[in-house]
Design a protein around this motif. Structure first.
Motif, PDB file in Angstrom:
ATOM      1  N   GLN A 129       0.935  -0.714   0.126  1.00  0.00           N
ATOM      2  CA  GLN A 129      -0.422  -0.313   0.139  1.00  0.00           C
ATOM      3  C   GLN A 129       0.621   1.035   0.174  1.00  0.00           C
ATOM      4  O   GLN A 129       0.841   2.369  -0.446  1.00  0.00           O
ATOM      5  N   GLN A 130       1.602   0.947   0.204  1.00  0.00           N
ATOM      6  CA  GLN A 130       2.667   2.290   0.546  1.00  0.00           C
ATOM      7  C   GLN A 130       3.384   2.854  -0.594  1.00  0.00           C
ATOM      8  O   GLN A 130       4.196   3.497  -0.855  1.00  0.00           O
ATOM      9  N   LEU A 131       3.580   1.805  -1.467  1.00  0.00           N
ATOM     10  CA  LEU A 131       4.230   1.580  -2.439  1.00  0.00           C
ATOM     11  C   LEU A 131       3.854   1.934  -3.635  1.00  0.00           C
ATOM     12  O   LEU A 131       3.958   3.288  -3.921  1.00  0.00           O
ATOM     13  N   PHE A 132       2.519   1.946  -3.356  1.00  0.00           N
ATOM     14  CA  PHE A 132       1.510   2.717  -4.200  1.00  0.00           C
ATOM     15  C   PHE A 132       1.185   4.047  -3.669  1.00  0.00           C
ATOM     16  O   PHE A 132       0.910   4.662  -4.377  1.00  0.00           O
ATOM     17  N   THR A 133       0.787   4.331  -2.758  1.00  0.00           N
ATOM     18  CA  THR A 133       0.815   5.610  -2.011  1.00  0.00           C
ATOM     19  C   THR A 133       2.046   6.592  -2.729  1.00  0.00           C
ATOM     20  O   THR A 133       0.969   7.616  -3.611  1.00  0.00           O
ATOM     21  N   ILE A 134       3.281   6.360  -2.772  1.00  0.00           N
ATOM     22  CA  ILE A 134       4.140   7.050  -3.303  1.00  0.00           C
ATOM     23  C   ILE A 134       4.337   7.236  -4.034  1.00  0.00           C
ATOM     24  O   ILE A 134       4.590   8.656  -5.151  1.00  0.00           O
ATOM     25  N   ALA A 135       4.038   6.302  -4.697  1.00  0.00           N
ATOM     26  CA  ALA A 135       4.286   6.328  -6.476  1.00  0.00           C
ATOM     27  C   ALA A 135       2.928   7.112  -7.209  1.00  0.00           C
ATOM     28  O   ALA A 135       3.383   8.285  -8.528  1.00  0.00           O
ATOM     29  N   ILE A 194      -0.130  -4.980 -11.970  1.00  0.00           N
ATOM     30  CA  ILE A 194      -0.828  -4.795 -11.073  1.00  0.00           C
ATOM     31  C   ILE A 194      -1.212  -3.041 -11.074  1.00  0.00           C
ATOM     32  O   ILE A 194       0.362  -2.332 -10.944  1.00  0.00           O
ATOM     33  N   LYS A 195      -1.716  -2.500 -10.917  1.00  0.00           N
ATOM     34  CA  LYS A 195      -2.100  -0.432 -11.320  1.00  0.00           C
ATOM     35  C   LYS A 195      -2.775  -0.146 -10.170  1.00  0.00           C
ATOM     36  O   LYS A 195      -2.878   1.217  -9.664  1.00  0.00           O
ATOM     37  N   SER A 196      -2.527  -0.923  -9.159  1.00  0.00           N
ATOM     38  CA  SER A 196      -3.298  -0.444  -7.434  1.00  0.00           C
ATOM     39  C   SER A 196      -3.162  -1.596  -5.902  1.00  0.00           C
ATOM     40  O   SER A 196      -2.395  -2.163  -6.411  1.00  0.00           O
ATOM     41  N   PHE A 197      -2.958  -0.741  -5.038  1.00  0.00           N
ATOM     42  CA  PHE A 197      -3.464  -1.940  -4.066  1.00  0.00           C
ATOM     43  C   PHE A 197      -4.265  -3.045  -4.304  1.00  0.00           C
ATOM     44  O   PHE A 197      -4.220  -3.852  -3.569  1.00  0.00           O
ATOM     45  N   GLU A 198      -5.067  -3.010  -4.095  1.00  0.00           N
ATOM     46  CA  GLU A 198      -6.424  -2.903  -4.396  1.00  0.00           C
ATOM     47  C   GLU A 198      -6.544  -4.332  -5.777  1.00  0.00           C
ATOM     48  O   GLU A 198      -7.089  -5.520  -5.724  1.00  0.00           O
ATOM     49  N   ASP A 199      -5.648  -3.988  -6.388  1.00  0.00           N
ATOM     50  CA  ASP A 199      -5.898  -5.100  -7.647  1.00  0.00           C
ATOM     51  C   ASP A 199      -4.523  -6.536  -6.509  1.00  0.00           C
ATOM     52  O   ASP A 199      -4.936  -6.927  -6.800  1.00  0.00           O
TER      53      ASP A 199
END
Length: 377
Positions: A129-135, A194-199
Motif C-alpha cells: 500500500q505504501q509503495l502505491f501511495t508514494i508512486a 498490478i496498477k493499485s493496492f486493491e489489485d
C-alpha cells in the motif's frame, strides 16, 4: 534517528536484519497467563528455561502487544527502498501458530471484505500500500510499473498460486532456472501487472481461494497443508524518470516459511556454554537442532554453512533454498522476522527458532546495490 542510523549501518555491513515478535499468551486458546519471555530493552529478549536464563540480542524485539503498524514502521525504510531499485527480501520464520502469516498479512482471509484502512493489515499489505501511495504522489516525475508473482513450495514441489485464477487463466510446468544474467528464476511462473493496492489484494484473494478449493477437492486438510508450505510473494518494480529516461528495477519479496517445529529427534539440551551472554557478546553457535519440515531443515543447513564460510553451500538440497539462493548470496537487503510463542508449552520450538535467528545475524550478504536501467543519452 536511531532507526535511520541503524539502517544505514546495516546497508554498509550487508548483514541480515533480524527482528523478533513474540505471540501473546492465551492467543492459541491456552489458559496459561504467565509468559516465559521477558524484554528488558528494545533489542534484548530473555528466555527463562527452568532456572537457567537464555538471552538473545536482535536488531529489534517487539513486545507481545505491539501493533501491526508499529512492526511495519520498524521495517518500512528497507522495504520501501525496493522502489529505488534495490532487491529486498523479508523472511517470516517460526514454529506453527507463532504468528508468521498474521505478521505478514494480518487478519485478512478469503472471506474478509476488503477495507482500505484496515489497521490489522500485516507488513506485506502495508508495504504494498505504501509503495502505491508514494508512486501516486510522483506521477509527474516518474513512471512506476508493478507486477506480482506468487509461488508455493510444498513437499519440494512448486505450485503457481496465480495461474488458473480469474485474473490469469493459464497453467504450465514450473522449473527453476538460471537466466542469462545469472539470476535464479522460475520458468513458467505467471507474472501479472498490478496498477493499485486493491489489485494486489484482489489477486491475493483469488489465489488463496483457488488454492483452498483445490485442496478441498483433493481432501487435504488446509491447516496441516499450510504448516508444511512456504509461500513466496514477489513484487517487481520498474521506475523510470520521465525527464531523463533513466530508471531502476527493484524487487520486494515476502517469504511466509513453513513451520519450524522441532523434529522427533529434538535438539540438544541447553548447556551453560550455549547460553547467550549479553555482556560478553557471546551468541549461540551451530547446534544439532533438527526441524520436522525438510525445507526448513535444509534452510538451516544453508545458514550453518554460510556462518562457517564453507566453500560449498548446499542450496540445491531443497527447492526452497535453491529458489532463494540469490537472496542469500548477494545484492539483497535481507530481513528476518522470527515469530515465537510466549508460552511454556512451546518452549523447545521457541528455543530452536531463537537460536536460528541468532545464527542468521552472522550471515553476511554483502552491500545491496541499486539496479539502474536506461541511458543518460
Amino acid at each position: 534517528m536511531r532507526l535511520k542510523l541503524l539502517n544505514e549501518l546495516q546497508d554498509i555491513r550487508g548483514t541480515v536484519r533480524v527482528y523478533c515478535r513474540p505471540r501473546p499468551c492465551g492467543v492459541s486458546g491456552s489458559k496459561q497467563s504467565k509468559s516465559i519471555l521477558k524484554i528488558p530493552t528494545h533489542d534484548i529478549l530473555v528466555l527463562n528455561e527452568d532456572s537457567a536464563a537464555m538471552s538473545f540480542k536482535y536488531d529489534r524485539v517487539f513486545s507481545p502487544g505491539a501493533s501491526q503498524y508499529e512492526v511495519f514502521s520498524e521495517l518500512e525504510e528497507p522495504l520501501i527502498s525496493s522502489l529505488d531499485g534495490f532487491n529486498v527480501t523479508l523472511l517470516a520464520f517460526g514454529p506453527g501458530g507463532s504468528g508468521k502469516t498474521y505478521t505478514l498479512l494480518g487478519d485478512v482471509t478469503t472471506d474478509t471484505t476488503f477495507d482500505n484502512s484496515n489497521e490489522s493489515h500485516g507488513v506485506q499489505l502495508q508495504a504494498i500500500q505504501q509503495l502505491f501511495t508514494i508512486a501516486s504522489h510522483r506521477t509527474d516525475r516518474y513512471k512506476d510499473a508493478f507486477s506480482m508473482t506468487m509461488v508455493e513450495v510444498h513437499n519440494e514441489k512448486l505450485f503457481d498460486l496465480i495461474s488458473g485464477t480469474p485474473s490469469a487463466e493459464r497453467d504450465g510446468e514450473l522449473e527453476i532456472r538460471t537466466n542469462i544474467d545469472g539470476n535464479t528464476v522460475v520458468q513458467g511462473l505467471v507474472s501479472i501487472p498490478i496498477k493499485s493496492f486493491e489489485d494486489a489484494v484482489s489477486i491475493w484473494h483469488e489465489s488463496i481461494a483457488y488454492r483452498s478449493d483445490q485442496l478441498q477437492r483433493q481432501g487435504s486438510d488446509a491447516k496441516k497443508h499450510g504448516r508444511k508450505t512456504n509461500v513466496i510473494t514477489t513484487i517487481h518494480i520498474t521506475s523510470v524518470n520521465i525527464a531523463t529516461g533513466v530508471g531502476t528495477e527493484g524487487k520486494l519479496q515476502f517469504v511466509d516459511m513453513a513451520a519450524s517445529d522441532i523434529g522427533p529427534s529434538g535438539m540438544k539440551k541447553a548447556k551453560k556454554d550455549d547460553l547467550v551472554d549479553i555482556q560478553n557478546n557471546v551468541i549461540v553457535e551451530e547446534d544439532d537442532t533438527q526441524f520436522s519440515n525438510k525445507s526448513i531443515d535444509a534452510f538451516n543447513d544453508v545458514i550453518n554453512a554460510r556462518c562457517q564460510f564453507d566453500r560449498s553451500v548446499p542450496y540445491r538440497n531443497s527447492t526452497l533454498t535453491h529458489l532463494l539462493r540469490d537472496s542469500l548470496e548477494a545484492d539483497t537487503k535481507v530481513l528476518l522476522m522470527c515469530c515465537v510463542s510466549s508460552e511454556e508449552a512451546h518452549l523447545e520450538d521457541t528455543v530452536g527458532a531463537l537460536r536460528f535467528a541468532s545464527r542468521m545475524q552472522k550471515v553476511s550478504i554483502g552491500k545491496a546495490t541499486k539496479h539502474i536501467i536506461g541511458s543518460k543519452e
